[in-house]
Scaffold this active site. Sequence first.
Site, PDB file in Angstrom:
ATOM      1  N   LYS A 112      43.659  47.505  36.114  1.00 48.25           N
ATOM      2  CA  LYS A 112      43.903  46.508  35.075  1.00 48.25           C
ATOM      3  C   LYS A 112      44.642  47.113  33.887  1.00 48.25           C
ATOM      4  O   LYS A 112      45.538  46.499  33.329  1.00 48.25           O
ATOM      5  CB  LYS A 112      42.582  45.869  34.601  1.00 48.25           C
ATOM      6  CG  LYS A 112      41.989  44.871  35.603  1.00 48.25           C
ATOM      7  CD  LYS A 112      40.867  44.034  34.973  1.00 48.25           C
ATOM      8  CE  LYS A 112      40.394  42.952  35.951  1.00 48.25           C
ATOM      9  NZ  LYS A 112      39.329  42.091  35.398  1.00 48.25           N
ATOM     10  N   LYS A 195      44.282  41.505  45.319  1.00 51.59           N
ATOM     11  CA  LYS A 195      43.197  40.534  45.456  1.00 51.59           C
ATOM     12  C   LYS A 195      43.479  39.313  44.593  1.00 51.59           C
ATOM     13  O   LYS A 195      44.080  39.416  43.532  1.00 51.59           O
ATOM     14  CB  LYS A 195      41.844  41.163  45.098  1.00 51.59           C
ATOM     15  CG  LYS A 195      41.479  41.096  43.632  1.00 51.59           C
ATOM     16  CD  LYS A 195      40.031  41.480  43.418  1.00 51.59           C
ATOM     17  CE  LYS A 195      39.607  41.207  41.974  1.00 51.59           C
ATOM     18  NZ  LYS A 195      39.177  39.827  41.731  1.00 51.59           N
ATOM     19  N   LYS A 198      41.372  35.812  38.765  1.00 49.05           N
ATOM     20  CA  LYS A 198      41.536  34.806  37.717  1.00 49.05           C
ATOM     21  C   LYS A 198      42.545  35.257  36.683  1.00 49.05           C
ATOM     22  O   LYS A 198      43.277  34.459  36.140  1.00 49.05           O
ATOM     23  CB  LYS A 198      40.196  34.565  37.005  1.00 49.05           C
ATOM     24  CG  LYS A 198      39.218  33.784  37.829  1.00 49.05           C
ATOM     25  CD  LYS A 198      38.042  33.335  36.974  1.00 49.05           C
ATOM     26  CE  LYS A 198      36.754  33.942  37.483  1.00 49.05           C
ATOM     27  NZ  LYS A 198      36.472  35.274  36.929  1.00 49.05           N
TER      28      LYS A 198
HETATM   29  P1  ATP Z   1      39.021  38.597  36.621  1.00 45.72           P
HETATM   30  O1  ATP Z   1      40.441  38.655  37.102  1.00 45.72           O
HETATM   31  O2  ATP Z   1      38.866  37.941  35.269  1.00 45.72           O
HETATM   32  O3  ATP Z   1      38.294  39.903  36.776  1.00 45.72           O
HETATM   33  P2  ATP Z   1      37.971  37.772  39.118  1.00 45.72           P
HETATM   34  O4  ATP Z   1      38.782  36.812  39.860  1.00 45.72           O
HETATM   35  O5  ATP Z   1      38.039  39.193  39.538  1.00 45.72           O
HETATM   36  O6  ATP Z   1      38.306  37.577  37.595  1.00 45.72           O
HETATM   37  P3  ATP Z   1      35.171  37.959  38.547  1.00 45.72           P
HETATM   38  O7  ATP Z   1      34.554  36.995  37.596  1.00 45.72           O
HETATM   39  O8  ATP Z   1      35.525  39.323  38.050  1.00 45.72           O
HETATM   40  O9  ATP Z   1      36.475  37.268  39.165  1.00 45.72           O
HETATM   41  O10 ATP Z   1      34.249  38.092  39.839  1.00 45.72           O
HETATM   42  C1  ATP Z   1      33.312  37.104  40.218  1.00 45.72           C
HETATM   43  C2  ATP Z   1      32.842  37.361  41.640  1.00 45.72           C
HETATM   44  O11 ATP Z   1      33.882  37.016  42.555  1.00 45.72           O
HETATM   45  C3  ATP Z   1      32.480  38.796  41.945  1.00 45.72           C
HETATM   46  O12 ATP Z   1      31.341  38.799  42.791  1.00 45.72           O
HETATM   47  C4  ATP Z   1      33.670  39.323  42.711  1.00 45.72           C
HETATM   48  O13 ATP Z   1      33.300  40.333  43.614  1.00 45.72           O
HETATM   49  C5  ATP Z   1      34.130  38.080  43.450  1.00 45.72           C
HETATM   50  N1  ATP Z   1      35.577  38.110  43.704  1.00 45.72           N
HETATM   51  C6  ATP Z   1      36.546  38.138  42.762  1.00 45.72           C
HETATM   52  N2  ATP Z   1      37.753  38.122  43.327  1.00 45.72           N
HETATM   53  C7  ATP Z   1      37.544  38.090  44.668  1.00 45.72           C
HETATM   54  C8  ATP Z   1      38.419  38.053  45.808  1.00 45.72           C
HETATM   55  N3  ATP Z   1      39.748  38.034  45.661  1.00 45.72           N
HETATM   56  N4  ATP Z   1      37.863  38.015  47.043  1.00 45.72           N
HETATM   57  C9  ATP Z   1      36.520  38.032  47.187  1.00 45.72           C
HETATM   58  N5  ATP Z   1      35.648  38.054  46.169  1.00 45.72           N
HETATM   59  C10 ATP Z   1      36.142  38.085  44.913  1.00 45.72           C
HETATM   60 MG    MG Z   2      37.066  40.766  38.383  1.00 44.79          MG
END
Ligand code: ATP
Ligand code: MG
Length: 332
Positions: A112, A195, A198
């Site tokens: 990040k 991956k 968000k």
């Molecule tokens: P950010 O980009 O703000 O970090 P994020 O998409 O990574 O957001 P998080 O809120 O950090 O989402 O993670 C929430 C949950 O979703 C965690 O359990 C994480 O392991 C899962 N998760 C996030 N992205 C993925 C993905 N691409 N595939 C599977 N699981 C995911």
């Molecule tokens: Mg995350």
Amino acid sequence: RPVIFSGMQPSSDSLHLGNYLGALVNWVALQDAYDPIYCVVDLHAITVQQDPEALRQNVRRTAAQYLAAGIDLDRSTLFVQSHVPAHAELAWVLGSMTGFGEASRMTQFKDKSAKQGSDATTVGLFTYPVLMAADILLYGTHLVPVGDDQRQHLELTRDLANRFNARYGETMVVPEALIGKESARIYDLQEPTAKMSKSAGSEAGLVKLLDEPSITAKKFRSAVTDTEREIRFDPASKPGISNLLGIYAAVTGKSIDALEREYAGRGYGDLKKELAELVVDTIAPIRARTLELMQDPAELDRLLAIGAEKASDRAERMLRDVYDRVGFVRRG
Ligand code: ATP
Ligand code: MG
């Protein structure tokens, strides 16, 4: 019942398919056999700058999506992280036991921060895994259902729990990861080696639970693939098609082998179109229920307050114990 803790960041106006298939689906399933604590981790979200009004909205939206996906308040504790100050307080203690080098090895931070540049990267983002450890350890959590992107952070949590216990006596439960058998890791549709996320990546590659169905279908139609024709699971040379197959398998419960057979001799267009329909059918009811819940923010806030009360009682007990063991004088 074993305790489970998990959370998501309210860092966007919608959760995405990775959050759903990689986490939320499991959260719902775990409610029968476990004592689950599900959190909207707003303290984590501000490690990246957030617009205050958007954040307030996104906290409620995230909670609404948990409920819409099937989190049941009779069986689960659902609350907002900033409502329970013990999270930040325990994070300080744990941060004071974490090596700088140890924290520097976290790959999510490296990824990040490399994208942002060092001045846009906050110290909060650096210490994020320590706050995550506090979230988990406060509740005597046995199991942490996380996507595979969080494995390394959970390893750090376990190290900190063991270190605390070794230094101050048995206090912390050392948690285990609960990563689903075929744990879905979902990739960005436009950049299928990254991956789905968000906060990073392309809007076009991000399948949001709250997108309108026509937008979701369009995102699948324009998913990046490759110049071959064969529908085959091979993440190294065919990341796009492999991601689509992975999503397909997660949504339907079919095996990748079965899907390869089903699509033998057929084109990428068929796969994209049929997958888009399946995904839309899966998320449409969640979207509808979320929008309904968002009509009554006062009721949502009331439910979250009940959750915060339950979580606080448990968290405060652990924090008192930690403060005593560390050697803080109790307020007289
Ligand atoms: P950010 O980009 O703000 O970090 P994020 O998409 O990574 O957001 P998080 O809120 O950090 O989402 O993670 C929430 C949950 O979703 C965690 O359990 C994480 O392991 C899962 N998760 C996030 N992205 C993925 C993905 N691409 N595939 C599977 N699981 C995911
Ligand atoms: Mg995350």
